[in-house]
Design an enzyme around this catalytic site. Structure first.
Site, PDB file in Angstrom:
ATOM      1  N   GLU A  33     -18.964  31.860  -8.163  1.00 53.39           N
ATOM      2  CA  GLU A  33     -17.761  31.571  -8.958  1.00 53.39           C
ATOM      3  C   GLU A  33     -17.732  30.084  -9.288  1.00 53.39           C
ATOM      4  O   GLU A  33     -17.874  29.248  -8.407  1.00 53.39           O
ATOM      5  CB  GLU A  33     -16.507  31.981  -8.184  1.00 53.39           C
ATOM      6  N   ARG A  35     -15.092  28.578 -11.079  1.00 49.03           N
ATOM      7  CA  ARG A  35     -13.741  27.998 -10.965  1.00 49.03           C
ATOM      8  C   ARG A  35     -13.555  27.395  -9.587  1.00 49.03           C
ATOM      9  O   ARG A  35     -14.252  27.766  -8.643  1.00 49.03           O
ATOM     10  CB  ARG A  35     -12.689  29.120 -11.069  1.00 49.03           C
ATOM     11  N   GLY A  40     -10.535  34.919 -10.346  1.00 48.79           N
ATOM     12  CA  GLY A  40     -10.777  35.119 -11.776  1.00 48.79           C
ATOM     13  C   GLY A  40      -9.538  34.932 -12.637  1.00 48.79           C
ATOM     14  O   GLY A  40      -8.544  34.329 -12.230  1.00 48.79           O
ATOM     15  N   THR A  41      -9.620  35.492 -13.855  1.00 51.33           N
ATOM     16  CA  THR A  41      -8.513  35.391 -14.810  1.00 51.33           C
ATOM     17  C   THR A  41      -7.241  35.969 -14.203  1.00 51.33           C
ATOM     18  O   THR A  41      -6.161  35.382 -14.286  1.00 51.33           O
ATOM     19  CB  THR A  41      -8.869  36.180 -16.094  1.00 51.33           C
ATOM     20  N   ALA A 267      -2.287  36.592 -29.241  1.00 53.55           N
ATOM     21  CA  ALA A 267      -2.498  37.678 -28.262  1.00 53.55           C
ATOM     22  C   ALA A 267      -3.089  38.878 -28.983  1.00 53.55           C
ATOM     23  O   ALA A 267      -2.496  39.942 -29.059  1.00 53.55           O
ATOM     24  CB  ALA A 267      -1.177  38.023 -27.595  1.00 53.55           C
ATOM     25  N   ARG A 270      -8.963  40.525 -26.148  1.00 58.02           N
ATOM     26  CA  ARG A 270      -9.912  39.713 -25.396  1.00 58.02           C
ATOM     27  C   ARG A 270     -11.325  40.208 -25.696  1.00 58.02           C
ATOM     28  O   ARG A 270     -11.507  41.320 -26.143  1.00 58.02           O
ATOM     29  CB  ARG A 270      -9.623  39.813 -23.882  1.00 58.02           C
ATOM     30  N   HIS A 442      16.727  61.145  -2.654  1.00 60.60           N
ATOM     31  CA  HIS A 442      17.852  60.751  -3.505  1.00 60.60           C
ATOM     32  C   HIS A 442      18.580  59.593  -2.845  1.00 60.60           C
ATOM     33  O   HIS A 442      18.811  59.642  -1.627  1.00 60.60           O
ATOM     34  CB  HIS A 442      18.816  61.930  -3.670  1.00 60.60           C
TER      35      HIS A 442
HETATM   36  P1  NAI Z   1      -4.112  44.094 -27.161  1.00 57.83           P
HETATM   37  O1  NAI Z   1      -5.379  44.682 -27.629  1.00 57.83           O
HETATM   38  O2  NAI Z   1      -3.284  44.812 -26.142  1.00 57.83           O
HETATM   39  O3  NAI Z   1      -3.141  43.822 -28.423  1.00 57.83           O
HETATM   40  C1  NAI Z   1      -3.551  43.025 -29.505  1.00 57.83           C
HETATM   41  C2  NAI Z   1      -2.626  43.286 -30.679  1.00 57.83           C
HETATM   42  O4  NAI Z   1      -2.902  42.346 -31.713  1.00 57.83           O
HETATM   43  C3  NAI Z   1      -2.808  44.668 -31.281  1.00 57.83           C
HETATM   44  O5  NAI Z   1      -1.552  45.290 -31.342  1.00 57.83           O
HETATM   45  C4  NAI Z   1      -3.397  44.381 -32.651  1.00 57.83           C
HETATM   46  O6  NAI Z   1      -3.034  45.343 -33.627  1.00 57.83           O
HETATM   47  C5  NAI Z   1      -2.812  43.001 -32.966  1.00 57.83           C
HETATM   48  N1  NAI Z   1      -3.559  42.227 -33.973  1.00 57.83           N
HETATM   49  C6  NAI Z   1      -4.901  42.043 -34.029  1.00 57.83           C
HETATM   50  N2  NAI Z   1      -5.219  41.261 -35.102  1.00 57.83           N
HETATM   51  C7  NAI Z   1      -4.053  40.937 -35.727  1.00 57.83           C
HETATM   52  C8  NAI Z   1      -3.729  40.156 -36.891  1.00 57.83           C
HETATM   53  N3  NAI Z   1      -4.643  39.531 -37.635  1.00 57.83           N
HETATM   54  N4  NAI Z   1      -2.416  40.051 -37.263  1.00 57.83           N
HETATM   55  C9  NAI Z   1      -1.460  40.668 -36.524  1.00 57.83           C
HETATM   56  N5  NAI Z   1      -1.716  41.415 -35.423  1.00 57.83           N
HETATM   57  C10 NAI Z   1      -2.995  41.556 -35.018  1.00 57.83           C
HETATM   58  O7  NAI Z   1      -4.506  42.626 -26.640  1.00 57.83           O
HETATM   59  P2  NAI Z   1      -3.789  41.579 -25.705  1.00 57.83           P
HETATM   60  O8  NAI Z   1      -2.325  41.831 -25.602  1.00 57.83           O
HETATM   61  O9  NAI Z   1      -4.249  40.254 -26.207  1.00 57.83           O
HETATM   62  O10 NAI Z   1      -4.403  41.876 -24.297  1.00 57.83           O
HETATM   63  C11 NAI Z   1      -5.811  41.700 -24.079  1.00 57.83           C
HETATM   64  C12 NAI Z   1      -6.312  42.589 -22.979  1.00 57.83           C
HETATM   65  O11 NAI Z   1      -5.783  42.210 -21.741  1.00 57.83           O
HETATM   66  C13 NAI Z   1      -5.951  44.037 -23.210  1.00 57.83           C
HETATM   67  O12 NAI Z   1      -7.086  44.828 -22.971  1.00 57.83           O
HETATM   68  C14 NAI Z   1      -4.886  44.302 -22.183  1.00 57.83           C
HETATM   69  O13 NAI Z   1      -4.926  45.644 -21.745  1.00 57.83           O
HETATM   70  C15 NAI Z   1      -5.234  43.322 -21.078  1.00 57.83           C
HETATM   71  N6  NAI Z   1      -4.018  42.950 -20.372  1.00 57.83           N
HETATM   72  C16 NAI Z   1      -3.418  43.859 -19.571  1.00 57.83           C
HETATM   73  C17 NAI Z   1      -2.237  43.567 -18.946  1.00 57.83           C
HETATM   74  C18 NAI Z   1      -1.579  44.610 -18.119  1.00 57.83           C
HETATM   75  O14 NAI Z   1      -2.235  45.578 -17.755  1.00 57.83           O
HETATM   76  N7  NAI Z   1      -0.284  44.502 -17.829  1.00 57.83           N
HETATM   77  C19 NAI Z   1      -1.570  42.270 -19.094  1.00 57.83           C
HETATM   78  C20 NAI Z   1      -2.269  41.409 -19.994  1.00 57.83           C
HETATM   79  C21 NAI Z   1      -3.453  41.755 -20.580  1.00 57.83           C
END
Ligand code: NAI
Length: 463
Positions: A33, A35, A40-41, A267, A270, A442
């Site tokens: 690693e 970092r 990790g992230t 966002a 990734r 409950h």
């Molecule tokens: P995401 O894939 O969930 O969402 C990205 C969004 O951006 C989509 O709705 C897409 O349609 C939109 N988009 C793409 N290009 C665009 C544009 N040019 N204009 C407007 N909208 C656009 O990606 P996100 O939220 O960045 O997360 C990345 C990864 O990290 C995902 O795989 C997610 O599952 C994971 N993650 C999971 C978490 C959890 O389980 N709670 C928390 C944070 C991240």
């Protein structure tokens, strides 16, 4: 030159969990690693710090909106942003320190630095080359940006910069209504920022259950988030203090629209990260989307090199990586590692939480499967009402003929925990009736899961 059975590259949830399982199975294990801290992230700039901020800001929301009604009178707390970030750092430190303790406890060597793979059987860290029978690449992912959008982590930030903003922005534009955008958008909306989410698709969280998408957006709007849907972001112009986000609505693609922001959070997903490993010269095959290609036992095409987690195909989720980490350790130890990709829950940690598992109603119907839907609203759950969390529902999707549970979607209090009852039911091939016949304490939120199961049969009681 030290010699190992396994060297794991990357100490995120995939890598460090894999290292622990390897050690438990008697393999001499090292983890690389670069970092300064392990985890990790997820632990350093992802899941864990964002949950600390979500928790703190949820408390603020409760104080501002619900305390007085419960007879808790007094001034709402003011926000000391630096202290909130210090709390978040403390949470990170406790977790990364915990992983370091686990490495020591399991006698796993931490090789500090960034790894490369000169050849199968060798991992180079700094100037030293370590011999190993097996290599597991668990190098994760990094935020992917958009063309025309340059991230400086100050005005135009990814999730990493969004956790570290020097001050709370007045106006924040979030590009992408996915998990990161909605979680961090919620944090800043609760802190008083005017948050506008610009999303390309017509629904939030693309791919999720339609009812949840609709309900979730409505709830977030009530919480103050604004949405511009069906909008493709084309670029961001940033100065030292402000930014303008350029987008075009899908219905009028030739008209450029502009929106101002103090901070823009990108966002939009990734991408796998394997820089500097030397995969090209090793001849490791990638998929079309740039992920490391593996077989069903996480072997790459190069013997002795495995890959797991965000750097391979599948959802980019810490728990998916952890499962693969344990399973690949078992494969390397000559056992039968297995991951059931059909039962991987997904959770969004907003308030209320959102969770899903298995197939969606739409996907099953598109396949021609006959399904029954059992739905129960949290308004009918006494515990949820007692804590001002009556928004949302449990939706169970079951086979119309066999009653077998095929999927679920929940929006409501504790959704991220409730989903696991359904995961266990699915792993055991249970029917909705099995859940309905199980006594649920409950008053708990879990009664809503049972009621949804009852709704698949003769009917829920409290609706
Ligand atoms: P995401 O894939 O969930 O969402 C990205 C969004 O951006 C989509 O709705 C897409 O349609 C939109 N988009 C793409 N290009 C665009 C544009 N040019 N204009 C407007 N909208 C656009 O990606 P996100 O939220 O960045 O997360 C990345 C990864 O990290 C995902 O795989 C997610 O599952 C994971 N993650 C999971 C978490 C959890 O389980 N709670 C928390 C944070 C991240």
């Amino acid at each position: 030159m030290a010699s190992y059975d396994v060297i794991i590259i990357g100490a995120g949830p995939g890598g460090y969990v894999s290292a622990i399982r390897c050690a438990q199975l008697g393999l001499k294990t090292a983890i690389v690693e670069g970092r300064d801290t392990l985890g990790g992230t997820c632990l350093n700039v992802g899941c864990i710090p964002s949950k600390a901020l979500l928790h703190a800001t949820h408390m603020l929301h409760e104080a501002e909106h619900n305390f007085a009604g419960m007879g808790l009178k007094g001034k709402s707390p003011s926000v000391d942003w630096n202290q909130m970030k210090a709390y978040k750092e403390d949470v990170i430190g406790q977790n990364t320190g915990g992983v370091e303790f686990l490495m020591k406890k399991n006698k796993i060597d931490w090789l500090k630095g960034w790894a490369s793979i000169p050849a199968a059987g060798q991992v180079k860290v700094g100037d030293e080359v370590h011999a190993t029978k097996n290599i597991v690449i668990a190098s994760g992912s990094v935020p992917s940006s958009l063309p025309g959008v340059e991230v400086d982590e100050k005005i135009v930030v990814t999730s990493t910069g969004a956790l570290e903003l020097p001050k709370i922005p007045k106006k924040m534009v979030v590009i992408g209504a996915g998990v990161i955008g909605l979680e961090l958008g919620s944090v800043y909306a609760r802190l008083g920022s005017e948050v506008t989410v610009v999303e390309y698709m017509d629904a939030v969280c693309p791919g999720m259950d339609k009812d949840v998408q609709r309900g979730f957006k409505r709830i977030l709007e009530k919480q103050g988030l604004k949405f511009i849907m069906g909008a493709a972001v084309q670029g961001v112009e940033a100065s030292k203090t402000k930014a303008k986000v350029k987008y075009a609505l899908k219905k009028s693609p030739d008209t450029e629209e502009l929106i101002d922001a103090d901070v823009v959070l990108v966002a939009t997903g990734r991408k796998p990260y394997a820089e500097g490993l030397g995969l090209d010269s090793l001849g490791v095959k990638l998929t079309e989307r740039g992920q490391i290609a593996t077989d069903a036992q996480w072997r790459t095409n190069v013997p002795g090199i495995f890959a797991i987690g965000d750097v391979i195909e599948g959802p980019m989720l810490a728990h998916k990586a952890e499962d693969e980490g344990m399973a690949v350790a078992e494969v390397i130890a000559g056992k039968h590692g297995h991951v059931n990709y059909g039962v991987i829950p997904g959770v969004v940690y907003t308030t209320p939480e959102v969770s899903t598992v298995g197939a969606t109603e739409d996907a099953l119907k598109a396949e021609g499967r006959k399904v029954k839907i059992g739905k129960f609203m949290f308004m009918g759950n006494g515990r949820a009402k007692a804590v001002h969390q009556g928004d949302g529902f449990v939706k169970l999707i079951v086979d119309a003929e066999t009653d077998r549970v095929l999927g679920a979607a929940i929006i409501g209090p504790g959704a991220g925990d409730l989903i696991h009852e359904i995961c266990v039911a699915m792993e055991f091939g249970a029917s909705a009736e099995d859940i309905a016949l199980t006594c649920h304490a409950h008053p708990t939120y879990s009664e809503a899961v049972r009621e949804a199961a009852l709704a698949c049969g003769d009917g829920a009681i409290h609706s």
